[in-house]
Design a protein around this motif. Structure first.
Motif, PDB file in Angstrom:
ATOM      1  N   TYR A  54      -7.316  -1.135  42.446  1.00 57.15           N
ATOM      2  CA  TYR A  54      -7.349  -2.576  42.706  1.00 57.15           C
ATOM      3  C   TYR A  54      -7.311  -2.867  44.212  1.00 57.15           C
ATOM      4  N   ASP A  65      -8.187 -11.158  42.192  1.00 56.88           N
ATOM      5  CA  ASP A  65      -6.990 -11.513  41.426  1.00 56.88           C
ATOM      6  C   ASP A  65      -6.872 -10.581  40.228  1.00 56.88           C
ATOM      7  N   TYR A  66      -5.676 -10.502  39.658  1.00 56.50           N
ATOM      8  CA  TYR A  66      -5.474  -9.689  38.462  1.00 56.50           C
ATOM      9  C   TYR A  66      -4.460 -10.339  37.550  1.00 56.50           C
ATOM     10  N   ALA A  67      -4.441  -9.872  36.315  1.00 60.50           N
ATOM     11  CA  ALA A  67      -3.466 -10.331  35.329  1.00 60.50           C
ATOM     12  C   ALA A  67      -3.079  -9.146  34.458  1.00 60.50           C
ATOM     13  N   ILE A  68      -1.839  -9.128  34.033  1.00 58.38           N
ATOM     14  CA  ILE A  68      -1.341  -8.060  33.183  1.00 58.38           C
ATOM     15  C   ILE A  68      -0.862  -8.688  31.880  1.00 58.38           C
ATOM     16  N   GLY A  69      -1.208  -8.058  30.779  1.00 60.60           N
ATOM     17  CA  GLY A  69      -0.764  -8.551  29.487  1.00 60.60           C
ATOM     18  C   GLY A  69      -0.504  -7.404  28.534  1.00 60.60           C
ATOM     19  N   CYS A  75      -1.846  -2.708  25.969  1.00 61.00           N
ATOM     20  CA  CYS A  75      -1.570  -3.445  27.196  1.00 61.00           C
ATOM     21  C   CYS A  75      -2.863  -3.458  28.007  1.00 61.00           C
ATOM     22  N   PHE A  77      -4.890  -4.606  31.919  1.00 60.85           N
ATOM     23  CA  PHE A  77      -4.899  -5.014  33.315  1.00 60.85           C
ATOM     24  C   PHE A  77      -6.267  -5.636  33.538  1.00 60.85           C
ATOM     25  N   PHE A  80     -10.278 -10.112  38.288  1.00 59.40           N
ATOM     26  CA  PHE A  80     -11.098 -11.312  38.408  1.00 59.40           C
ATOM     27  C   PHE A  80     -11.750 -11.363  39.781  1.00 59.40           C
ATOM     28  N   SER A  83      -9.992 -16.508  40.442  1.00 62.62           N
ATOM     29  CA  SER A  83      -8.976 -16.720  39.404  1.00 62.62           C
ATOM     30  C   SER A  83      -9.400 -17.761  38.374  1.00 62.62           C
ATOM     31  N   ALA A  87     -12.299 -12.793  33.168  1.00 62.82           N
ATOM     32  CA  ALA A  87     -12.068 -11.447  33.686  1.00 62.82           C
ATOM     33  C   ALA A  87     -13.385 -10.685  33.827  1.00 62.82           C
ATOM     34  N   ARG A  90     -11.478  -5.392  32.085  1.00 59.15           N
ATOM     35  CA  ARG A  90     -10.123  -5.190  31.584  1.00 59.15           C
ATOM     36  C   ARG A  90      -9.925  -3.706  31.351  1.00 59.15           C
TER      37      ARG A  90
END
Length: 135
Positions: A54, A65-69, A75, A77, A80, A83, A87, A90
């Motif tokens: 990243y 930008d990134y998002a974790i879920g 799971c 990662f 983007f 934002s 995405a 992933r």
């Protein structure tokens, strides 16, 4: 205070945490729920590999930008370009699929599987720039 069927109280008053006069405070012990499945997440080594990729892509100006879920089975990662957009990619870990297709996958926009594998380091090579054979 009423006890639930498992012997644990549903609601605990603040006074229950204070020791009575003349008693020493007892340390609280974490109560693990044996019925709850373990939480799936990237381990430290995997997360370091993803964050390394990243940071290189941010340095190139491709990702911003990134998002974790996570949920019970996987799971992810997500990265983007902006934002506000969806995405771009992933990176998903699904341990249930480890013996079949591999625990890791790269999904593109729209959820299309671009690559799947057992080792994260090999999978992340997908993002490396292609080198010309002539150069």
């Amino acid at each position: 205070m009423e006890a639930s069927p498992r012997g644990m109280s549903d609601i605990v008053a603040f006074q229950d945490f204070r020791p009575a006069k003349g008693q020493a405070a007892q340390p609280l012990q974490a109560v693990a729920n044996p019925a709850a499945p373990p939480v799936v997440f990237f381990d430290r080594r995997e997360f370091a590999q993803i964050l390394d990729l990243y940071s290189r892509m941010v340095g190139r100006g491709e990702w911003r930008d990134y998002a974790i879920g996570h949920d019970r089975e996987s799971c992810s990662f997500a990265v983007f370009r902006r934002s506000a957009d969806g995405a771009l990619y992933r990176i998903v870990k699904t341990p249930k699929l480890a013996r079949r297709q591999g625990a890791f996958a790269i999904l593109g926009q729209g959820g299309r599987i671009l690559r799947r594998g057992r080792e994260l380091a090999m999978l992340l090579r997908y993002f490396e720039p292609k080198r010309d054979a002539l150069a």
